[in-house]
Design an enzyme around this catalytic site. Structure first.
Site, PDB file in Angstrom:
ATOM      1  N   ARG A 169       0.836  -1.200   0.000  1.00 34.07           N
ATOM      2  CA  ARG A 169       0.000   0.000   0.000  1.00 34.07           C
ATOM      3  C   ARG A 169       0.873   1.254   0.000  1.00 34.07           C
ATOM      4  NH1 ARG A 169      -4.876   1.208   4.311  1.00 34.07           N
ATOM      5  NH2 ARG A 169      -3.194   1.061   5.857  1.00 34.07           N
ATOM      6  N   ASP A 454      -3.701   3.151  13.781  1.00 27.08           N
ATOM      7  CA  ASP A 454      -2.894   3.798  12.760  1.00 27.08           C
ATOM      8  C   ASP A 454      -3.451   5.193  12.503  1.00 27.08           C
ATOM      9  OD1 ASP A 454      -5.136   3.501  11.129  1.00 27.08           O
ATOM     10  OD2 ASP A 454      -4.239   1.988   9.832  1.00 27.08           O
TER      11      ASP A 454
END
Length: 544
Positions: A169, A454
């Site tokens: 990603r 996150d």
């Protein structure tokens, strides 16, 4: 064959890193420079279009499926390209940053897929950007090990065992890489840096291993942004001489605008598409961001009260499964973020049951796989999907034609019974400060209160504080009604800062970035002008 010409890109304000010459080669940087020259102007136009669309949502307080793309949705004949064998079975995916220890643990975890994260689980220091690429290359050559200096424990890949398939990603379109600039001093988009370096060095290596260059695409807001990615893929494959369709991409549907364009996003990427993923925190953050002018009907309760079974969230996930399977793509479910406690088995027991129920629901709803944040959760999620899938690699045959979602269903936030609470405000402040402090130290994946958090967590936390204050929410606290105000947020933040100081001690407090984190959280939570992304002002404060 002559050596490649020096890249027109310059590395600025960056101390030399060990082994950076293996990644930042003239040939690799020339490739990134060409990506930048060709695609950054379109990236800039699409970012401007985001602002225009946000202004339209502020005016109308609604969204709808696009009339101009109705023919794409109505055409039942098109499908995405068949899945490569390495991506056919995705029943459990583990996520995490690309530091050396995580790289080894994720590949060894038993999950079918590892989401190797250069985005929300990685603070984009230059060291993380470059050495993360080194770690990926080492993993594919099985030349990676790690010894923890603190514990003395050593980590290595298990020999002769099948490792998780990697889906990488890159950063979203909105973030730049300040350490890599062109001749005019313009920084290269972080997305093109991450994608370009990874693809250039690893595409052929991965094909030789029987896999391929696979990507997760974050923060996508429209099918036009997916079209840009598709054009990047077409150019990149031609540039290095790989067949078209070698790249495969899974798009995170983590913005409310993208939820109205799922079929169009798959259509734009149809030769390279692998699936869609249903996120949670970024999706809720996007609802707050886009409908922050929409009055009390868009006010969310505490983040942990908004489960995936909430009507508007269920509409989103069921529409995603139906859309994916209609077009032959994988539908990947959301995150199980629990971090097991080594000290409290009762906490683990309760949390594991919640994880199991969540993964059972996803598997029974038709998802082909789901995410976990910790290796201990892999067997739990695997069991849930094994019960439903059996020997099948996926359940794309389940078309979910029983699902009918109207445009209004996706934004029916006022269907929730839960209300914001004072404890929810306290938790948002606590998590926001603790996460931002770690991010400023270069850590993007942080265990806070037994959950792996996150950047998406910090985004929803600061967004909820902003929304509750601007909506004039009132909490019940200690038998009284307390209004959400900037003064209240500052009081709670000051109390949290004092609590952290007492918890970790003066020396650790002074060595950290606690005051900076406190100040930044209050800035993005209290400013009248809502910052599009917390990570933009945070990046200005990030060292390295």
């Amino acid at each position: 064959m002559s050596a490649p010409a020096p890249s027109p890109l310059a590395i600025v304000d960056a101390e030399p890193l060990p082994r950076q010459e293996e990644i930042l080669t003239d040939a690799a940087l020339a490739f990134v420079a060409e990506l930048h020259r060709r695609f950054t102007p379109r990236r800039d136009e699409l970012l401007a279009r985001r602002a225009e669309r946000r202004a339209e949502i502020a005016r109308t307080s609604t969204l709808d499926f696009l009339p101009e793309t109705a023919a794409i949705r109505a055409d039942d004949s098109w499908k995405v390209a068949p899945s490569p064998a390495a991506l056919d079975d995705r029943r459990v995916e583990i996520t995490g940053p690309t530091d050396r220890k995580m790289t080894i643990n994720a590949l060894n975890s038993g999950a079918r897929v590892w989401l190797a994260d250069f985005e929300d689980a990685s603070a984009p220091t230059w060291e993380n950007v470059v050495l993360g690429q080194v770690n990926m290359a080492d993993a594919y050559t099985r030349n990676i090990d790690f010894t923890d200096e603190r514990t003395g424990k050593s980590y290595a890949l298990r020999p002769n065992e099948e490792l998780a398939t990697v889906v990488m990603r890159p950063r979203g379109w909105h973030l730049n890489e300040r350490h890599l600039v062109d001749a005019e001093g313009t920084p290269v988009p972080g997305a093109l840096v991450d994608f370009g370096l990874y693809f250039f060095h690893n595409a052929q290596r991965l094909l030789d291993l029987g896999k391929g260059p696979y990507f997760y695409l974050p923060k996508t807001e429209s099918h036009l942004e997916a079209r840009l990615w598709n054009d990047v893929f077409v150019f990149a494959q031609d540039y290095v001489g790989l067949p078209q369709g070698t790249i495969r991409a899974t798009v995170l549907i983590e913005t409310i605008t993208a939820a109205y364009e799922m079929e169009e996003i798959l259509y734009e990427l149809r030769d390279h598409a692998s699936g869609l993923n249903a996120g949670r925190w970024d999706y809720l953050f996007s609802i707050v961001k886009n409908f922050r002018d929409g009055g009390t009907r868009f006010v969310l309760p505490d983040r942990n009260a908004v489960t995936m079974t909430a009507p508007f969230m269920r509409a989103y996930t069921e529409l995603l499964v139906r859309t994916c399977h209609k077009r032959g793509a994988h539908a990947i479910g959301g995150m199980a973020a629990f971090i097991p406690s080594r000290k409290d088995p009762e906490v683990n027991k309760v949390a594991f049951e919640k994880v199991r129920a969540d993964k059972d629901r996803e598997a029974n709803d038709g998802f082909d796989g789901s995410w976990v944040a910790h290796p201990d959760l892999v067997p739990i999620a695997m069991e849930s999907f094994d019960k439903v899938l059996g020997d099948r690699p996926n359940q794309k045959h389940r078309l979910r034609e029983d699902v009918h979602v109207e445009a209004a269903d996706l934004i029916a936030v006022d269907s929730l019974d839960a209300r914001p609470t004072y404890d929810g405000l306290v938790n948002a402040v606590q998590v926001g400060i603790r996460y931002i402090e770690a991010w400023l130290r270069g850590l993007g994946a942080v265990a806070i209160f037994n959950l792996m958090e996150d950047a998406a967590t910090a985004e929803i936390s600061r967004s909820q504080i902003w929304q509750w204050i601007n909506a004039g929410v009132e909490f019940e606290h200690a038998g009284e009604s307390v209004k959400a105000t900037p003064e209240l947020a500052r009081k709670v933040a000051a109390e949290e800062l004092a609590a952290v100081r007492a918890e970790i001690g003066e020396d650790a407090f002074a060595a950290g970035h606690w005051q900076q984190a406190h100040d930044l959280l209050l800035q993005v939570a209290l400013d009248e002008d809502y910052a599009d992304f917390l990570t933009l002002p945070a990046y200005e404060r990030l060292r390295g």
